[in-house]
Design an enzyme around this catalytic site. Structure first.
Site, PDB file in Angstrom:
ATOM      1  N   ASP A   1     -19.334 -53.748  81.036  1.00 41.21           N
ATOM      2  CA  ASP A   1     -20.125 -54.570  81.952  1.00 41.21           C
ATOM      3  C   ASP A   1     -19.588 -54.305  83.360  1.00 41.21           C
ATOM      4  OD1 ASP A   1     -22.037 -57.271  81.287  1.00 41.21           O
ATOM      5  OD2 ASP A   1     -21.284 -57.104  83.353  1.00 41.21           O
TER       6      ASP A   1
ATOM      7  N   TYR B   1     -39.892 -54.722  85.833  1.00 40.14           N
ATOM      8  CA  TYR B   1     -39.197 -54.994  84.565  1.00 40.14           C
ATOM      9  C   TYR B   1     -40.020 -54.487  83.383  1.00 40.14           C
ATOM     10  CZ  TYR B   1     -36.720 -57.913  81.082  1.00 40.14           C
ATOM     11  OH  TYR B   1     -36.014 -58.374  80.002  1.00 40.14           O
TER      12      TYR B   1
ATOM     13  N   LYS C   1     -38.988 -51.564  80.713  1.00 40.65           N
ATOM     14  CA  LYS C   1     -38.839 -51.838  79.277  1.00 40.65           C
ATOM     15  C   LYS C   1     -39.842 -51.021  78.450  1.00 40.65           C
ATOM     16  CE  LYS C   1     -35.430 -54.842  79.497  1.00 40.65           C
ATOM     17  NZ  LYS C   1     -34.103 -54.519  78.941  1.00 40.65           N
TER      18      LYS C   1
ATOM     19  N   THR D   1     -30.452 -67.640  78.146  1.00 42.04           N
ATOM     20  CA  THR D   1     -29.247 -66.974  78.673  1.00 42.04           C
ATOM     21  C   THR D   1     -29.211 -67.203  80.187  1.00 42.04           C
ATOM     22  OG1 THR D   1     -30.297 -64.883  79.299  1.00 42.04           O
ATOM     23  CG2 THR D   1     -29.589 -65.070  76.990  1.00 42.04           C
TER      24      THR D   1
HETATM   25  N1  LIG Z   1     -33.002 -63.522  78.190  1.00 38.39           N
HETATM   26  C1  LIG Z   1     -34.227 -63.186  77.820  1.00 38.39           C
HETATM   27  O1  LIG Z   1     -35.136 -64.033  77.704  1.00 38.39           O
HETATM   28  C2  LIG Z   1     -34.538 -61.749  77.511  1.00 38.39           C
HETATM   29  C3  LIG Z   1     -35.824 -61.460  77.016  1.00 38.39           C
HETATM   30  C4  LIG Z   1     -36.147 -60.150  76.717  1.00 38.39           C
HETATM   31  C5  LIG Z   1     -35.216 -59.146  76.913  1.00 38.39           C
HETATM   32  N2  LIG Z   1     -33.984 -59.445  77.408  1.00 38.39           N
HETATM   33  C6  LIG Z   1     -33.065 -58.342  77.607  1.00 38.39           C
HETATM   34  O2  LIG Z   1     -31.846 -58.605  76.945  1.00 38.39           O
HETATM   35  C7  LIG Z   1     -30.782 -57.962  77.649  1.00 38.39           C
HETATM   36  C8  LIG Z   1     -29.681 -58.977  77.923  1.00 38.39           C
HETATM   37  O3  LIG Z   1     -30.234 -60.015  78.722  1.00 38.39           O
HETATM   38  P1  LIG Z   1     -29.505 -61.418  78.955  1.00 38.39           P
HETATM   39  O4  LIG Z   1     -30.565 -62.443  78.941  1.00 38.39           O
HETATM   40  O5  LIG Z   1     -28.321 -61.521  78.093  1.00 38.39           O
HETATM   41  O6  LIG Z   1     -29.076 -61.211  80.488  1.00 38.39           O
HETATM   42  P2  LIG Z   1     -27.756 -61.666  81.279  1.00 38.39           P
HETATM   43  O7  LIG Z   1     -28.149 -61.615  82.709  1.00 38.39           O
HETATM   44  O8  LIG Z   1     -27.198 -62.912  80.715  1.00 38.39           O
HETATM   45  O9  LIG Z   1     -26.745 -60.466  80.957  1.00 38.39           O
HETATM   46  C9  LIG Z   1     -26.963 -59.158  81.432  1.00 38.39           C
HETATM   47  C10 LIG Z   1     -25.618 -58.481  81.559  1.00 38.39           C
HETATM   48  O10 LIG Z   1     -25.851 -57.147  82.075  1.00 38.39           O
HETATM   49  C11 LIG Z   1     -24.866 -56.874  83.042  1.00 38.39           C
HETATM   50  N3  LIG Z   1     -25.330 -55.893  84.018  1.00 38.39           N
HETATM   51  C12 LIG Z   1     -26.348 -56.032  84.896  1.00 38.39           C
HETATM   52  N4  LIG Z   1     -26.396 -54.954  85.702  1.00 38.39           N
HETATM   53  C13 LIG Z   1     -25.395 -54.125  85.322  1.00 38.39           C
HETATM   54  C14 LIG Z   1     -24.922 -52.871  85.789  1.00 38.39           C
HETATM   55  N5  LIG Z   1     -25.474 -52.252  86.846  1.00 38.39           N
HETATM   56  N6  LIG Z   1     -23.862 -52.303  85.169  1.00 38.39           N
HETATM   57  C15 LIG Z   1     -23.255 -52.934  84.122  1.00 38.39           C
HETATM   58  N7  LIG Z   1     -23.650 -54.122  83.650  1.00 38.39           N
HETATM   59  C16 LIG Z   1     -24.703 -54.716  84.256  1.00 38.39           C
HETATM   60  C17 LIG Z   1     -24.631 -58.213  83.728  1.00 38.39           C
HETATM   61  O11 LIG Z   1     -23.373 -58.242  84.429  1.00 38.39           O
HETATM   62  C18 LIG Z   1     -24.684 -59.190  82.550  1.00 38.39           C
HETATM   63  O12 LIG Z   1     -23.407 -59.377  81.981  1.00 38.39           O
HETATM   64  C19 LIG Z   1     -31.399 -57.373  78.915  1.00 38.39           C
HETATM   65  O13 LIG Z   1     -31.672 -56.006  78.730  1.00 38.39           O
HETATM   66  C20 LIG Z   1     -32.688 -58.153  79.061  1.00 38.39           C
HETATM   67  O14 LIG Z   1     -33.653 -57.444  79.776  1.00 38.39           O
HETATM   68  C21 LIG Z   1     -33.622 -60.723  77.706  1.00 38.39           C
END
Ligand SMILES: NC(=O)c1ccc[n+]([C@@H]2O[C@H](COP(=O)([O-])OP(=O)(O)OC[C@H]3O[C@@H](n4cnc5c(N)ncnc54)[C@H](O)[C@@H]3O)[C@@H](O)[C@H]2O)c1
Length: 259
Positions: free
Chosen positions: A36, A151, A155, A186
């Protein structure tokens, strides 16, 4: 312990879904390399996992840093069996207000970085004879949502990267599948839960009438990382409580008692 002896690299491991994926993989027996950009939070998550976890702080928007990760993990643990591309950023903005820089930043983290990581991991996995990649996409990669063009495009691209990897490397011991979550509670979605209008809209659009917890995304990831899914390749698994099964159409025919 279906993943005993396996080594997994998980991106975006410091928060939300990534934390749950690391815990679930570790519980299934894998050793886990967490990466991360947020080093402080990453250390905290790793310390909760005990032995069999190591941290690799990197900004995945930096191509060289991302490309180096698979070999760093293989050198530290002796193999690389599983790659979970979970890190992501989400840009919410009306299309005409979205700048090219914001568009590029979203694609850099959500699509270019997974490509760079897969490109570096696949030769190591093929050399071992076997490797599993799971890409965390989104239901926004399957359907359009207002204010989420960058986004959604990223995706949708990740879903097609997944299928292309299977087509090109399926006969070389490489599995590549995607999980497409619906709304998960989250830090990324915290603003949803501060708005009653938003939570009732999520309920209305989801046949299961709720959103998910990160653990509910992690379990299918463990399945796709392990031997039980050995004939599943190049697919995208929606984990969205049925949202994309019905879209808004689900609401057009209310039950008699609701009419
Ligand atoms: N939360 C939702 O509703 C949801 C829905 C669909 C998909 N997703 C996908 O699930 C995945 C996780 O999402 P989440 O909700 O846990 O998000 P989050 O924001 O809680 O966590 C994302 C993590 O990615 C890290 N990150 C971001 N940019 C970065 C970079 N340049 N280099 C290294 N690390 C980096 C952040 O520091 C963070 O720890 C993502 O790909 C998101 O698109 C989430």
């Amino acid at each position: 312990m279906t993943l005993d002896g396996k080594v997994a690299l998980v991106t975006g491991a410091a928060s939300g879904v990534g934390v749950a994926i690391c815990r679930a993989l570790r519980e299934a027996g894998a050793r886990v390399a967490l990466t991360d950009v947020d080093g402080t939070a990453l250390e905290e998550v790793a310390s909760g996992l005990g032995d069999g976890a190591a941290t690799f702080v990197a900004d995945l928007a930096d191509d060289d840093a991302a490309a180096a990760l698979p070999a760093r993990v293989r050198d530290e643990f002796g193999s690389l069996d599983i790659l979970v591309n979970n890190a992501g950023v989400r840009q919410v903005a009306p299309l005409l207000e979205l700048t090219p820089a914001q568009w590029r930043r979203t694609l850099d983290v959500d699509l270019v970085a997974p490509f760079v990581l897969c490109r570096a991991a696949i030769p190591l996995m093929a050399e071992q004879g076997r490797g599993k990649i799971v890409n965390i996409a989104s239901m926004a990669g399957l359907a359009a949502f207002r204010d989420r063009a960058a986004y959604s495009a990223a995706k949708a691209g990740l879903i097609m990267l997944t299928k292309n990897i299977t087509v090109e490397f399926g006969d070389r011991g490489i599995w590549c599948n995607a999980v497409a979550p619906g709304v998960v509670e989250t830090p990324m979605t915290s603003f949803f839960f501060a708005s009653p209008g938003m939570t009732s809209s999520i309920r209305a659009n989801t046949p299961m009438r709720r959103w998910s917890r990160p653990e509910e995304i992690a379990r299918p990831v463990v399945f796709l990382s392990g031997p039980e899914s050995d004939f599943v390749n190049g697919t995208v698994v929606p984990v969205d409580g049925g949202w994309t099964a019905g879209y808004y159409g689900a609401e057009l025919s209310p039950r008699p008692e609701e009419a």
